[in-house]
Design an enzyme around this catalytic site. Structure first.
Site, PDB file in Angstrom:
ATOM      1  CE1 TYR A 120      66.516  44.586  24.124  1.00 27.85           C
ATOM      2  CE2 TYR A 120      67.997  46.143  23.058  1.00 27.85           C
ATOM      3  CZ  TYR A 120      67.277  44.970  23.037  1.00 27.85           C
ATOM      4  OH  TYR A 120      67.316  44.164  21.925  1.00 27.85           O
ATOM      5  N   GLY A 121      68.547  44.567  27.938  1.00 22.83           N
ATOM      6  CA  GLY A 121      68.080  43.237  28.317  1.00 22.83           C
ATOM      7  C   GLY A 121      69.065  42.497  29.186  1.00 22.83           C
ATOM      8  CB  THR A 122      70.303  39.010  28.945  1.00 24.61           C
ATOM      9  OG1 THR A 122      70.930  39.038  27.666  1.00 24.61           O
ATOM     10  CG2 THR A 122      68.896  38.438  28.841  1.00 24.61           C
ATOM     11  CG  LEU A 123      74.357  42.108  26.797  1.00 27.33           C
ATOM     12  CD1 LEU A 123      74.478  42.797  25.445  1.00 27.33           C
ATOM     13  CD2 LEU A 123      75.638  41.383  27.157  1.00 27.33           C
ATOM     14  CD  GLU A 179      72.402  40.824  21.558  1.00 28.14           C
ATOM     15  OE1 GLU A 179      71.481  40.020  21.297  1.00 28.14           O
ATOM     16  OE2 GLU A 179      72.525  41.369  22.657  1.00 28.14           O
TER      17      GLU A 179
END
Length: 157
Positions: free
Chosen positions: A14-17, A89
């Site tokens: 949901y983010g930087t990936l 993470e």
């Protein structure tokens, strides 16, 4: 004949990936293992998604039922890639990982791993609650994220 790769898990990012975001290269580097894009989806359960710390990191906070249905992408990954994502993470010391139901664009539901923060100060919930994360010039993601640690959450303004 090529041997079919054994994919170990589905992961919701949901983010930087996500594609077009600063850490997407983790999913495409061959030395990290295999990842196959399955599609876009959103969490069946609402969660607070905020950007925080001096590194402008997206955090999915472990408060199910609060916030929004979070938009993201689903990847099928092999065991090597899953272990590399755990390193990125800092699982289980910083982020935790749990299975959640994701509603795919085709209206099917699947179970995926997602990373979230369990221990955070309540003031994080006062931040803008996002539906979808995008790196922006106003809040640029800081590549020094590897210096980030759980104590950064406590120092949040």
């Amino acid at each position: 004949m090529a041997e079919k790769l054994r994919m170990a898990a589905r992961v919701f990012v949901y983010g930087t990936l996500k594609r077009g975001e600063p850490n997407h290269h983790w999913l495409t580097k061959k030395e990290n293992g295999q990842a196959r894009f399955l599609g876009r989806g959103k969490t069946e359960t609402k969660f607070p998604l905020v950007v925080g710390t001096r590194y402008n990191i997206p955090f999915l906070l472990a408060r199910p039922g609060e916030g929004n249905h979070i938009e993201g992408e689903v990847y099928e990954v092999d065991e090597t890639m899953l272990s590399k994502l755990d390193i990125l993470e800092d699982y289980p010391d910083y982020y935790d990982r749990e299975q959640q139901t994701i509603l795919m664009e085709q209206n099917e539901t699947i179970q995926c791993w997602l990373y979230l923060i369990r221990n955070f100060p309540d003031k994080m919930l006062a931040k803008e609650l996002l539906i979808s994360y995008h790196n922006t010039p106003e809040r640029p993601y800081n590549e020094n994220y590897l210096d980030s640690c759980p104590e950064d959450l406590a120092m949040e303004k």
